[in-house]
Design an enzyme around this catalytic site. Structure first.
Site, PDB file in Angstrom:
ATOM      1  N   PRO A   1       0.837  -1.205   0.000  1.00 22.06           N
ATOM      2  CA  PRO A   1       0.000   0.000   0.000  1.00 22.06           C
ATOM      3  C   PRO A   1       0.873   1.258   0.000  1.00 22.06           C
ATOM      4  O   PRO A   1       1.815   1.376   0.789  1.00 22.06           O
ATOM      5  CB  PRO A   1      -0.791  -0.124   1.307  1.00 22.06           C
ATOM      6  CG  PRO A   1      -0.778  -1.587   1.622  1.00 22.06           C
ATOM      7  CD  PRO A   1       0.548  -2.087   1.146  1.00 22.06           C
ATOM      8  N   GLU A   2       0.565   2.190  -0.901  1.00 21.30           N
ATOM      9  CA  GLU A   2       1.319   3.436  -0.998  1.00 21.30           C
ATOM     10  C   GLU A   2       0.404   4.592  -0.590  1.00 21.30           C
ATOM     11  O   GLU A   2      -0.696   4.377  -0.084  1.00 21.30           O
ATOM     12  CB  GLU A   2       1.859   3.609  -2.418  1.00 21.30           C
ATOM     13  CG  GLU A   2       2.813   2.514  -2.847  1.00 21.30           C
ATOM     14  CD  GLU A   2       4.138   2.536  -2.099  1.00 21.30           C
ATOM     15  OE1 GLU A   2       4.443   3.549  -1.410  1.00 21.30           O
ATOM     16  OE2 GLU A   2       4.883   1.549  -2.189  1.00 21.30           O
TER      17      GLU A   2
END
Length: 275
Positions: free
Chosen positions: A2-3
């Protein structure tokens, strides 16, 4: 992993629903990346404030207990947060639950690289130390071409690797770095320090555009990510180069290439992107 877009989408999906809730219990599962650093029972009775985000960290302030502070959360490589009024029983990969009178905020993390840590404030340890390592966000008003050019000046590492490092700009993960470099016409293999001022301005604008598109699409889901409603992201479906090895470039028709940089796949158009 996840960014920034995925973390922001997660925040938006539960922030309003949990704000003002009273903590009734805390459940810890298997150890995460770092210990909580606070007695779980001491969180009971506290009120949840407005959730915020810095880079890939979420900050959940708590007040009304013996000491004010909050929980700094990180999703790690495979984590996701879900907020439900009536969740199912915890599974083997559910390692943290903040149980409130409005529902349960649960961190699910199969690989356990995520974290939930207590900090007295964002400018106190351990939050201050963790957050001091990250650069500006692409949506910060101070993030622009001159800032990016100055931050990359003198660096011999490839420009894509410099973007992923997170100390100059944070949140542009692998997918988004590939996409932004394509939009800016920059070869990902070029030495970061050779990026000219005009090209730095193009890349800064491209990073803002790509991350904005990702937010609108609910982030990217390649394997694990879902927001706090359990909804997957769809940005990967509209990617211009990422995951399209051998397919024709949508601008020039040249086949998209894939190389490996820092153990991560890089996708680019050898015709549209120049060193």
């Amino acid at each position: 992993m996840p960014e920034l877009p995925e973390v922001e989408v997660t925040r938006q999906s539960f922030a309003e629903r949990i704000a003002g809730a009273r903590v009734t219990a805390v459940r810890l599962g298997k150890p995460l990346r770092w210990p909580l650093g606070h007695e779980p029972q001491a969180l009971v009775g506290q009120r949840v404030g407005d959730a915020s985000r810095r880079g890939k960290y979420l900050w959940l302030p708590l007040s009304g207990g013996p000491a004010a502070g909050g929980l700094l959360m990180h999703l790690g490589m495979s984590g996701s947060l879900a907020f439900r009024e009536d969740p199912p029983a915890p599974g083997p990969h559910d390692h943290f639950e903040l149980i409130t009178d409005r529902g349960v905020l649960r961190l699910t993390d199969p690989r356990r690289f995520g974290a939930v840590v207590w900090s007295d404030a964002l400018d106190a340890e351990p939050a201050a130390k963790l957050l001091s390592r990250i650069g500006l966000e692409p949506f910060d008003i101070e993030f622009h071409g001159p800032y990016l050019h100055e931050g990359l000046r003198g660096r011999r590492v490839a420009v894509k690797q410099a973007i992923l490092a997170g100390d100059v700009v944070v949140g542009a993960g692998n997918i988004y770095a590939c996409e932004a470099l394509f939009l800016a016409g920059v070869d990902p293999r070029m030495a970061a320090g050779k990026l000219s001022r005009p090209r730095a301005a193009k890349l800064a604008a491209a990073l803002r555009q790509v991350l904005g598109e990702a937010l609108e699409a609910g982030g990217s889901t390649l394997r694990d990510f879902k927001d706090a409603h359990g909804v997957a992201g769809s940005f990967q479906m509209q990617a211009r180069v990422y995951g399209r090895e051998g397919e024709p470039c949508r601008q020039c028709g040249t086949k998209i290439r894939r190389i490996v940089q820092g153990q991560r796949s890089t996708f680019f158009c050898p015709s549209c992107q120049k060193r």
